[in-house]
Motif scaffolding. Structure first.
Motif, PDB file in Angstrom:
ATOM      1  N   PHE A   1      14.837 -25.509 -40.663  1.00  0.00           N
ATOM      2  CA  PHE A   1      15.180 -24.157 -40.064  1.00  0.00           C
ATOM      3  C   PHE A   1      14.206 -23.710 -39.370  1.00  0.00           C
ATOM      4  O   PHE A   1      13.147 -23.252 -39.806  1.00  0.00           O
ATOM      5  CB  PHE A   1      16.086 -23.438 -41.294  1.00  0.00           C
ATOM      6  CG  PHE A   1      16.466 -22.145 -40.852  1.00  0.00           C
ATOM      7  CD1 PHE A   1      16.853 -21.959 -39.538  1.00  0.00           C
ATOM      8  CD2 PHE A   1      17.124 -21.542 -41.816  1.00  0.00           C
ATOM      9  CE1 PHE A   1      17.340 -20.844 -39.172  1.00  0.00           C
ATOM     10  CE2 PHE A   1      17.784 -20.218 -41.343  1.00  0.00           C
ATOM     11  CZ  PHE A   1      18.033 -19.876 -39.994  1.00  0.00           C
TER      12      PHE A   1
ATOM     13  N   ASN B   1      16.309  -8.500 -32.702  1.00  0.00           N
ATOM     14  CA  ASN B   1      17.113  -9.585 -32.753  1.00  0.00           C
ATOM     15  C   ASN B   1      17.942  -9.807 -31.544  1.00  0.00           C
ATOM     16  O   ASN B   1      18.786 -10.651 -31.532  1.00  0.00           O
ATOM     17  CB  ASN B   1      18.220  -8.990 -33.956  1.00  0.00           C
ATOM     18  CG  ASN B   1      17.592  -9.332 -35.297  1.00  0.00           C
ATOM     19  OD1 ASN B   1      17.344 -10.565 -35.842  1.00  0.00           O
ATOM     20  ND2 ASN B   1      17.368  -8.264 -36.063  1.00  0.00           N
TER      21      ASN B   1
ATOM     22  N   THR C   1      27.191  -8.424 -30.543  1.00  0.00           N
ATOM     23  CA  THR C   1      26.259  -8.822 -31.677  1.00  0.00           C
ATOM     24  C   THR C   1      27.060  -9.111 -33.031  1.00  0.00           C
ATOM     25  O   THR C   1      26.976 -10.114 -33.778  1.00  0.00           O
ATOM     26  CB  THR C   1      25.056  -8.326 -31.875  1.00  0.00           C
ATOM     27  OG1 THR C   1      24.653  -7.966 -30.411  1.00  0.00           O
ATOM     28  CG2 THR C   1      24.037  -8.933 -32.629  1.00  0.00           C
ATOM     29  N   VAL C   2      27.856  -7.802 -33.262  1.00  0.00           N
ATOM     30  CA  VAL C   2      28.619  -7.934 -34.329  1.00  0.00           C
ATOM     31  C   VAL C   2      29.557  -9.177 -34.439  1.00  0.00           C
ATOM     32  O   VAL C   2      29.566  -9.900 -35.557  1.00  0.00           O
ATOM     33  CB  VAL C   2      29.303  -6.433 -34.535  1.00  0.00           C
ATOM     34  CG1 VAL C   2      30.027  -6.393 -35.758  1.00  0.00           C
ATOM     35  CG2 VAL C   2      27.995  -5.263 -34.640  1.00  0.00           C
TER      36      VAL C   2
ATOM     37  N   SER D   1      28.038 -12.301 -35.089  1.00  0.00           N
ATOM     38  CA  SER D   1      27.474 -12.675 -36.669  1.00  0.00           C
ATOM     39  C   SER D   1      28.714 -12.786 -37.186  1.00  0.00           C
ATOM     40  O   SER D   1      28.467 -13.806 -38.305  1.00  0.00           O
ATOM     41  CB  SER D   1      26.626 -11.341 -36.904  1.00  0.00           C
ATOM     42  OG  SER D   1      25.893 -10.670 -35.943  1.00  0.00           O
TER      43      SER D   1
ATOM     44  N   LEU E   1      29.132 -16.156 -39.685  1.00  0.00           N
ATOM     45  CA  LEU E   1      29.406 -15.939 -41.245  1.00  0.00           C
ATOM     46  C   LEU E   1      30.419 -16.729 -41.537  1.00  0.00           C
ATOM     47  O   LEU E   1      30.395 -17.788 -42.703  1.00  0.00           O
ATOM     48  CB  LEU E   1      29.441 -14.676 -41.660  1.00  0.00           C
ATOM     49  CG  LEU E   1      28.270 -13.842 -41.898  1.00  0.00           C
ATOM     50  CD1 LEU E   1      28.494 -12.543 -42.498  1.00  0.00           C
ATOM     51  CD2 LEU E   1      27.140 -14.575 -42.670  1.00  0.00           C
TER      52      LEU E   1
ATOM     53  N   THR F   1      18.713 -25.782 -45.361  1.00  0.00           N
ATOM     54  CA  THR F   1      17.463 -25.341 -46.111  1.00  0.00           C
ATOM     55  C   THR F   1      17.835 -25.327 -47.530  1.00  0.00           C
ATOM     56  O   THR F   1      18.817 -25.751 -48.147  1.00  0.00           O
ATOM     57  CB  THR F   1      17.430 -23.673 -46.104  1.00  0.00           C
ATOM     58  OG1 THR F   1      18.898 -22.904 -45.998  1.00  0.00           O
ATOM     59  CG2 THR F   1      16.883 -23.422 -44.485  1.00  0.00           C
TER      60      THR F   1
ATOM     61  N   ILE G   1      19.804 -18.772 -47.085  1.00  0.00           N
ATOM     62  CA  ILE G   1      19.011 -18.235 -45.715  1.00  0.00           C
ATOM     63  C   ILE G   1      19.628 -17.942 -44.477  1.00  0.00           C
ATOM     64  O   ILE G   1      19.399 -16.963 -43.887  1.00  0.00           O
ATOM     65  CB  ILE G   1      17.781 -19.332 -45.629  1.00  0.00           C
ATOM     66  CG1 ILE G   1      17.068 -19.163 -46.916  1.00  0.00           C
ATOM     67  CG2 ILE G   1      16.825 -19.035 -44.360  1.00  0.00           C
ATOM     68  CD1 ILE G   1      15.612 -20.365 -46.765  1.00  0.00           C
ATOM     69  N   ILE G   2      20.523 -18.732 -44.107  1.00  0.00           N
ATOM     70  CA  ILE G   2      21.357 -18.573 -42.978  1.00  0.00           C
ATOM     71  C   ILE G   2      22.081 -17.369 -43.133  1.00  0.00           C
ATOM     72  O   ILE G   2      22.054 -16.353 -42.336  1.00  0.00           O
ATOM     73  CB  ILE G   2      22.132 -19.756 -42.644  1.00  0.00           C
ATOM     74  CG1 ILE G   2      21.450 -21.000 -42.031  1.00  0.00           C
ATOM     75  CG2 ILE G   2      23.493 -19.373 -41.826  1.00  0.00           C
ATOM     76  CD1 ILE G   2      22.112 -22.046 -41.835  1.00  0.00           C
ATOM     77  N   VAL G   3      22.873 -17.069 -44.177  1.00  0.00           N
ATOM     78  CA  VAL G   3      23.747 -15.763 -44.492  1.00  0.00           C
ATOM     79  C   VAL G   3      22.736 -14.662 -44.247  1.00  0.00           C
ATOM     80  O   VAL G   3      23.118 -13.733 -43.678  1.00  0.00           O
ATOM     81  CB  VAL G   3      24.428 -15.822 -45.817  1.00  0.00           C
ATOM     82  CG1 VAL G   3      25.101 -14.572 -46.320  1.00  0.00           C
ATOM     83  CG2 VAL G   3      25.296 -16.983 -45.821  1.00  0.00           C
TER      84      VAL G   3
ATOM     85  N   VAL H   1      19.773 -14.117 -42.869  1.00  0.00           N
ATOM     86  CA  VAL H   1      19.474 -14.002 -41.460  1.00  0.00           C
ATOM     87  C   VAL H   1      20.454 -13.514 -40.544  1.00  0.00           C
ATOM     88  O   VAL H   1      20.358 -12.481 -39.904  1.00  0.00           O
ATOM     89  CB  VAL H   1      19.038 -15.347 -40.828  1.00  0.00           C
ATOM     90  CG1 VAL H   1      18.948 -15.330 -39.162  1.00  0.00           C
ATOM     91  CG2 VAL H   1      17.672 -15.817 -41.283  1.00  0.00           C
ATOM     92  N   VAL H   2      21.840 -14.019 -40.778  1.00  0.00           N
ATOM     93  CA  VAL H   2      22.958 -13.631 -39.933  1.00  0.00           C
ATOM     94  C   VAL H   2      23.205 -11.985 -40.466  1.00  0.00           C
ATOM     95  O   VAL H   2      23.722 -11.169 -39.464  1.00  0.00           O
ATOM     96  CB  VAL H   2      24.313 -14.350 -40.160  1.00  0.00           C
ATOM     97  CG1 VAL H   2      25.314 -13.612 -39.415  1.00  0.00           C
ATOM     98  CG2 VAL H   2      23.847 -15.772 -39.567  1.00  0.00           C
ATOM     99  N   ILE H   3      23.001 -11.686 -41.877  1.00  0.00           N
ATOM    100  CA  ILE H   3      23.407 -10.367 -41.919  1.00  0.00           C
ATOM    101  C   ILE H   3      22.563  -9.453 -41.291  1.00  0.00           C
ATOM    102  O   ILE H   3      22.818  -8.451 -41.106  1.00  0.00           O
ATOM    103  CB  ILE H   3      23.326 -10.207 -43.700  1.00  0.00           C
ATOM    104  CG1 ILE H   3      24.592 -10.706 -44.337  1.00  0.00           C
ATOM    105  CG2 ILE H   3      23.267  -8.883 -44.114  1.00  0.00           C
ATOM    106  CD1 ILE H   3      24.330 -10.806 -45.736  1.00  0.00           C
ATOM    107  N   VAL H   4      21.358  -9.919 -41.265  1.00  0.00           N
ATOM    108  CA  VAL H   4      20.263  -8.951 -40.543  1.00  0.00           C
ATOM    109  C   VAL H   4      20.653  -8.735 -39.010  1.00  0.00           C
ATOM    110  O   VAL H   4      20.681  -7.547 -38.388  1.00  0.00           O
ATOM    111  CB  VAL H   4      18.910  -9.548 -40.452  1.00  0.00           C
ATOM    112  CG1 VAL H   4      17.810  -8.559 -39.785  1.00  0.00           C
ATOM    113  CG2 VAL H   4      18.501  -9.533 -42.216  1.00  0.00           C
ATOM    114  N   THR H   5      20.998  -9.791 -38.382  1.00  0.00           N
ATOM    115  CA  THR H   5      21.500  -9.658 -36.985  1.00  0.00           C
ATOM    116  C   THR H   5      22.780  -8.762 -36.798  1.00  0.00           C
ATOM    117  O   THR H   5      22.686  -7.907 -35.918  1.00  0.00           O
ATOM    118  CB  THR H   5      21.943 -11.221 -36.365  1.00  0.00           C
ATOM    119  OG1 THR H   5      20.860 -12.173 -36.809  1.00  0.00           O
ATOM    120  CG2 THR H   5      21.991 -11.132 -35.151  1.00  0.00           C
ATOM    121  N   MET H   6      23.520  -8.930 -37.919  1.00  0.00           N
ATOM    122  CA  MET H   6      24.851  -8.307 -37.722  1.00  0.00           C
ATOM    123  C   MET H   6      24.586  -6.756 -38.045  1.00  0.00           C
ATOM    124  O   MET H   6      25.019  -5.748 -37.480  1.00  0.00           O
ATOM    125  CB  MET H   6      25.785  -8.559 -38.947  1.00  0.00           C
ATOM    126  CG  MET H   6      27.229  -7.892 -39.057  1.00  0.00           C
ATOM    127  SD  MET H   6      28.051  -8.662 -40.247  1.00  0.00           S
ATOM    128  CE  MET H   6      27.417  -7.693 -41.684  1.00  0.00           C
TER     129      MET H   6
END
Lengths: 500, 416, 432
Positions: free
Chosen positions: B132, B328, B378-379, B382, B386, B411, C217-219, C221-226
């Protein structure tokens, strides 16, 4: 405690792991559940212990139907289990492990360590299982860890003790003492469910033997039945573990080990100066209880583990501490012990797995570019020759049965020019048909003049295949013996007791 | 597994049994739905309308209409801003005029997508190898720094200068990739932590470079670098006069995609990478040197990220400042989401980049036309990712009986 | 069982000692030598430095006055450097089991020497002294936020879930905290809502990671971006048109009677906002709960060996859910605490503190106490980045800014001691 299972059924998708199982364990009885790997024993026990829930059927304890929502419920109802893979937290102390889930506490939910320690001392004394409550589990040898596991199972006044393949990591002598413990517990009136696939053990200790095959109960028999009868019940047909081989014509040594010293992951020296020769045209079989350095020794030969001192010579070339690639190129064929971990990439296709370590060579690649047609052609040919059953060589290898996965590895390793062939636990977990097939392949290679090294913790396999047998104990060779030696004598060697 | 019946593949089973494309599509639908909910919940006009629905019997209809108008206006402007206004297309087709204006949105989307594709391919290759690379952003900054250095401090003819600056960008990225690569290979340091930390170190390094070194724009005290020479600029495809910013950089991106496709599917090294990603133990046992693979992955991944940073420099920015890719919004972070959306495959990454570039570019038009902030893009991004990372959830929401496999996740715990 | 069992595996005596402890020693010696050269010999022989202690802006009623400590820069810094070298040599020779503590001391000494050097006269500094109390007060504000973040990490990771979304929870806490405080003028309500927002993000992480086994980790990171996108969106959509929703009050300090009169320590530790005291209580509570109680034993079992925990009836999924949501709650409050020291919410103003908190958690070896030590060092260096700018130090403040990140890399690379995360940290657990 009287335990009764009625019509227990468990399905995983379309696969039925347990099919309407009925079973009764009487108080004070040692009830053996005998079956091959994958027969559904562990699933059944996980249901009894509350780790899984049955789709159908019920469990009765002393004629009371019970429902467990988790294993805590099972423990509270007097069921204890010794797991095949120990359920111990390595960084916790013995006491913390034993009380986990049922901790004695003071105010504010504080752990009462003193009471935990005294409880464990009392338990140790009661069952004669000596262990230091303050020791960290990760610092204990395997035998003692199992002792902790047994103490933990007994600690909540267990009336039913489930032992899931407890002997896999033990020496014959340790097995004997485990059986003594089981008998004395049964004499105390505890019921014991003993799960194993080893015929000798069930006959030695069992009161009743229930054979399970493909998720179904086949029969319940007294321990007076012969091993042959039990084996045929287990596998559904008469099996002949005896391998027919011609007389040995051994030539020059192809693999020479001289005073090889190897450490394990924790830095502990586990191979302590092993010297062995494998000659062309013979099978040298290494016997020994798991954990006596076999795994590390094979890894060292294959270049996967550092050799601390000593030399390894392959076909006359020194390959000590060479890279795995150099050793493969020098002509070592290696069927690893943990095939799904080290031998295959389950998510990739069968054809890719068949060139896993030859993908850079002609004809599979030219100047860094892969020749996919050659890869497919190779796979079609090998699948035919080694009887790998798959819908397509492009299917993911994970969709194959265990036996066919092992055939993929054997096919790959035998499809290139070899000097020496090493197979570690070559038939572990395979069905009988595949075992016979793999054994035949190994013997054929030996007849063709290849030097073969077999490592197996199954004494029967070692005796059946080996032209010579090296017994490994505590990282050293206890002796190299002929396969005509009696099981008992080899057992003594495996326990570290040398010939007098 | 002897005679298992091969599934009949009709166009329908293609979208119900094996294909992950359907799940990606549904993830997009969910993303835009949730985006619509965010718009509704935060637009005063819409909220006002709903507050008054009990005042008159028709109020609920007008509330619905206002809601629809607002949401559709937002998404329409998103479309217009990223692809173009259909009326302009008609106008240009019929009159043959105004193509420059008509094509501006597509040009902008392609301009934004160009470095994004390159960086995402880098992240995707690392993912396929089980690593990653959160550090793509820092590596892109390093690529930008070294690229700007080569572009502004060296002077030569364009034929040499431009390729040289591109290579300089790659080298910068490689330096940023080598650190986590070597630390992972030889010290077992988890690459996520190392690259995460390196992003901040590099951000400080960037400030240092543009404030305290010769690269700072002479006569400036702000955090701004020199401007790169004309000879090191990726020129606009249709000339400067057209106003269309899309540059020759898209050929660089195309070359990267083709290289990545060949590398992953046809090269022996790419095969080794995929084996290592799918099962590092088997990789080692079959003679692949895991340390070499880890370092090479980071060299390639970092190099591509560096190239992405430099392409952005050479095609649009022309100088680097202290705020380049900070936060970001950096392409290195978007690249992670794009790689996940494209399932780490070069083809999927191209579509993912175009989509996210369109969202980003269209967001600006949306903000200008409807006042809805562009960060909505961006929202939505994301949320889409998800859902893509959680295929089972999407299947449950849409009651699909598919067996589609999830993204190949890279990961493991910190300990490994 | 016979004694054979015990001898069948080797004894522990032949475990290889890894030479990494020595590497730390060497590193400490290098830091010491560098300090001697740069901070000691780097100032002219008769230069002197001054520390003052009387806090500015705190309250005029400080009953003590310590005057100022003036020292000769060169000899003082040489002594400090010798101390660093001495500790380094000790670590190299004796290889103690806890080298990180000594490393932390060296790091602190290094920063003190740097301060002496920065404010020396004659020298480039505009201000000829350093107010030590101000430095401590300033860095304690950052350290406090870091501690909230790393405590959140402890809660999650001890139960086996990697929470890389701390930054996102900070953003959420700061955003909603500012809104609620601006409308209600109550930091208590702000903390509650901030806690809820952090908990909600924790729940999303837990839901996707535990129920759907997504990559944590991906979730994260994406939460931070969101969250960074969403906060920026809401900022423009709500806060900008209604500035009275983002007033940016700063939480007032509450002095602890008597204790706040202690020189230096008083204004630093006992004249703080409620968030600071809450942080202190949380550190003690989490430490106690994790290592002394039944709850903690179970949580740690879940983080180390979830199958073993399940086999004794501990509900792994529930434990993880609970801890991740609790962790999110703590980080959410941390976001409010940040807002309460910095004022008005601005887009991106947490500037990656959540990731520094993650670093502090790792540096602190997944222990609350260790996280506190790491947060103090990181907070100090983060504060100095800004503070040193007024001293015209030729050494770029950007280099100091890299400090926490570099030592975190050194820690995970094993260059400074070995850290061992919980064995199942980040590994999804599937029942059946």
């Amino acid at each position: 405690m009287r335990v009764e299972l009625r019509g227990i059924t468990k399905r995983f998708g379309s696969f039925t792991a347990n099919d309407a199982i009925d079973l009764i364990v009487e108080p004070g009885q040692i009830h053996c559940l005998l079956g091959e790997n994958g027969a559904g024993k562990s699933t059944l026990m996980n249901i009894v212990f509350g780790l899984m829930r049955a789709d159908e059927g019920e469990i009765l304890l002393d004629n009371q139907p019970v429902r467990f929502s988790n294993s805590g419920d099972a423990v509270r109802r007097g069921i204890g289990m010794v797991h095949q893979h120990f359920m111990l937290v390595p960084v916790f102390s013995v006491a913390e492990n034993v009380v986990l889930g049922f901790e004695p506490t003071k105010s504010l939910g504080r752990l009462d360590r003193r009471r935990a320690h005294s409880e464990i001392r009392a338990l140790s004394e009661k069952f004669g299982l000596e262990v230091d409550p303050e020791a960290l589990v990760e610092n204990l040898p395997v035998g003692l860890q199992q002792r902790v596991e047994i103490l933990k199972a007994l600690s909540h006044d267990a009336e039913l003790l489930i032992l899931d393949e407890p002997t896999a990591v033990l020496t014959p002598q340790e097995i004997d003492s485990l059986m003594d413990i089981m008998r004395s517990l049964a004499d105390d009136g505890k019921s014991i469910l003993f799960i194993t696939h080893k015929l000798k053990e069930v006959r030695a200790v069992g009161d009743v033997i229930t054979v399970i095959r493909q998720g179904k109960i086949i029969d319940s028999v007294p321990p007076t039945r012969s091993e042959g009868e039990l084996a045929s019940l287990m596998v559904g047909r008469d099996v002949n573990l005896k391998v027919t081989k011609e007389a040995v014509h051994a030539g020059d040594p192809v693999l020479e080990l001289r005073d090889v010293v190897v450490r394990d992951d924790r830095g502990i020296t586990v191979v302590k100066g092993v010297s062995l020769d494998v000659r062309s045209g013979e099978i040298l079989a290494i016997a020994g209880v798991q954990g006596n350095g076999q795994t590390e020794l094979v890894e060292a030969i294959a270049g996967l583990r550092r050799v601390e001192s000593g030399t390894i010579t392959l076909g006359g070339r020194d390959v000590t501490n060479r890279t795995p690639r150099q050793i493969l190129d020098a002509g070592l064929g290696h069927v690893p012990e943990d095939r799904q971990r080290d031998g295959l990439v389950l998510s990739m296709s069968v054809e890719d797995n068949l060139v896993l370590n030859t993908s850079r060579r002609a004809p599979f690649a030219r100047r860094g570019t892969r020749n996919l047609a050659a890869v497919t052609a190779n796979a079609e040919e090998l699948a035919q020759r080694f009887d790998v059953r798959t819908t397509s060589v492009k299917s993911p290898t994970g969709s194959l049965s265990g036996g066919n996965q092992q055939k993929v590895i054997v096919a790959r390793e035998l499809s290139r020019p070899l000097t020496c062939f090493i197979a570690a636990q070559p038939t572990r977990g395979l069905d009988v048909g595949s075992i016979e097939y793999v054994h035949r392949q190994i013997v054929e290679q030996r007849n063709g003049g290849l030097g073969v090294l077999i490592v197996s913790s199954e004494l029967d396999e070692v005796l059946a295949l080996g032209d010579r047998i090296a017994v490994l104990f505590d990282g050293g060779v206890m002796g190299v013996v002929e396969p005509t030696m009696s099981r008992e004598e080899i057992g003594m060697l495996m326990a570290g007791v040398g010939p007098s | 597994m002897t005679t298992a019946e091969a599934p009949r593949r009709t166009w329908w089973t293609r979208y119900t049994s094996q294909s992950p494309s359907l799940l990606t599509f549904f993830a997009l639908v969910l993303g835009f739905l949730i985006g619509a909910i965010v718009i509704i919940a935060t637009t005063p006009a819409v909220l006002d309308a709903w507050r008054h629905i009990f005042h008159s019997p028709t109020a609920i209809f007008s509330a619905l209409k206002i809601t629809w108008d607002n949401v559709s206006a937002a998404y329409r402007s998103l479309f217009v801003g990223s692809i173009g206004d259909p009326r302009s297309f008609v106008h240009s087709f019929t009159t043959g005029k105004g193509w420059d204006t008509t094509m501006t949105p597509i040009s902008e989307t392609l301009t934004y997508a160009t470095p994004l594709v390159i960086a995402s391919v880098g992240v995707g290759i690392a993912f396929q190898t089980g690593l990653f690379n959160i550090g793509a952003n820092g590596q892109a900054i390093l690529g930008g720094i070294v690229g700007v250095w080569a572009g502004s401090m060296l002077h030569m003819t364009s034929v040499i200068h431009l390729p040289l600056t591109l290579v300089a960008g790659v080298l910068g990225g490689i330096v940023g990739g080598l650190i986590p690569g070597i630390l992972k290979a030889y010290a077992g340091a988890h690459e996520v932590i190392v690259t995460l930390m390196l992003n901040y170190i590099i951000a400080f390094f960037l400030l240092y470079v543009v404030l305290s070194t010769a690269l700072q724009q002479p006569g400036q005290s702000n955090d701004i670098s020199r401007t790169i020479d004309h000879s090191a600029i990726l020129q606009p495809l249709f000339g400067t006069s057209s106003g269309l910013r899309v540059s020759y950089g898209i050929f660089v991106a195309a070359a990267v995609v083709i290289f990545a496709w060949w590398f992953l599917n046809r090269s022996t090294l790419g095969f080794d990478f995929r084996v290592t990603g799918a099962n590092p133990f088997a990789a080692r046992a079959s003679g692949i040197n895991p340390k070499a693979v880890i370092i090479l992955v980071f060299v390639i991944s970092g190099g591509l990220a560096g190239l992405a940073g430099e392409v952005q420099m050479a095609s649009t920015n022309h100088y680097i400042d202290g705020g380049f890719l900070i936060g970001n919004a950096g392409i290195g972070f978007t690249a992670i989401t794009v790689a996940l959306l494209g399932r780490n495959r070069p083809g999927g990454i191209v579509w993912g980049s175009l989509l996210f570039a369109a969202l980003g570019v269209g967001g600006r038009t949306m903000q200008a036309m409807t006042g809805i902030p562009l960060d909505l893009a961006t929202v939505i991004q994301s949320i889409v990712v998800l859902f893509v990372a959680t295929p089972v959830l999407v299947k449950e929401i849409f009651h699909l009986r598919t067996q589609a496999q999830g993204v190949q996740l890279a990961t493991k715990g910190w300990g490994q | 069982m016979t004694d054979v069992a015990i001898t069948s595996t080797s004894t522990r005596s032949d475990v290889v000692p890894h030479g990494r402890t020595r590497a730390i020693g060497v590193l400490m010696i290098i830091v010491g030598v560098f300090s001697a050269w740069a901070f000691g010999l780097g100032s002219v022989a008769d230069a002197h430095s001054a520390f003052t202690f009387t806090p500015v802006n705190v309250s005029s009623a400080v009953p003590w006055s310590l005057g100022q400590l003036t020292v000769l820069t060169r000899p003082t810094n040489l002594v400090l450097a010798l101390l660093m070298i001495g500790l380094g040599v000790e670590v190299y020779v004796r290889r103690p089991s806890a080298p990180l503590v000594r490393f932390s001391i060296v790091a602190a000494l290094f920063l003190i020497a740097l301060l002496f050097w920065a404010c020396r006269t004659p020298g480039p500094a505009q201000v000829p002294f350093v107010n030590l109390t101000s430095v401590l007060i300033g860095s304690s504000a950052i350290a406090m936020v870091l501690i909230y973040g790393s405590l959140s990490g402890v809660m999650c990771e001890r139960a086996g879930v990697v929470n890389i979304a701390i930054e996102g929870q900070f953003i959420a806490g700061a955003f909603f905290g500012s809104m609620i405080d601006s409308t209600t003028h109550s930091f208590l309500l702000a903390a509650l809502v901030g806690a809820l927002s952090g908990a909600a993000l924790g729940w999303i992480l837990a839901f996707l990671a535990i129920r759907y086994l997504s990559d944590q980790i991906i979730v994260g990171v994406v939460i931070v971006t969101m969250m960074s996108g969403l906060s920026s969106y809401l900022n423009l959509q709500i806060l900008t048109p209604y500035p009275n929703l983002n007033v940016g009050n700063i939480a007032s300090n509450i002095g602890v009677p008597l204790l706040d009169k202690i020189p230096i320590i008083g204004p630093t530790l006992f004249n703080e906002s409620g968030f600071f005291y809450l942080m202190a209580v949380l550190v003690a509570a989490v430490s106690f709960a994790l290592f002394k109680t039944r709850w903690g034993l179970r949580v740690r079992a879940v983080g180390e060996h979830p199958q073993a925990a399940e086999s004794v009836g501990i509900n792994v999924a529930r434990t993880r859910y609970r801890n991740v949501v609790l962790g999110g709650t703590i980080a959410g409050v941390g976001g409010v605490a940040f807002m309460a020291t910095q004022g008005q919410f601005q887009v991106g103003y947490t500037s990656g503190l959540g990731y520094v908190a993650l670093a502090a958690l790792i540096f602190g070896r997944w222990k609350p106490s260790g996280a506190v030590v790491a947060s103090i060092i990181f907070g100090l260096s983060a504060y100095l980045v800004n503070a040193l700018q007024s001293y015209n130090v030729p050494l770029s403040s950007e280099i100091i800014g890299m400090f926490p990140y570099i030592i975190t890399i050194a820690v995970v690379a094993g260059l400074i001691g070995r850290v061992r995360p919980p064995a199942a940290d980040g590994v999804p657990y599937r029942r059946d």
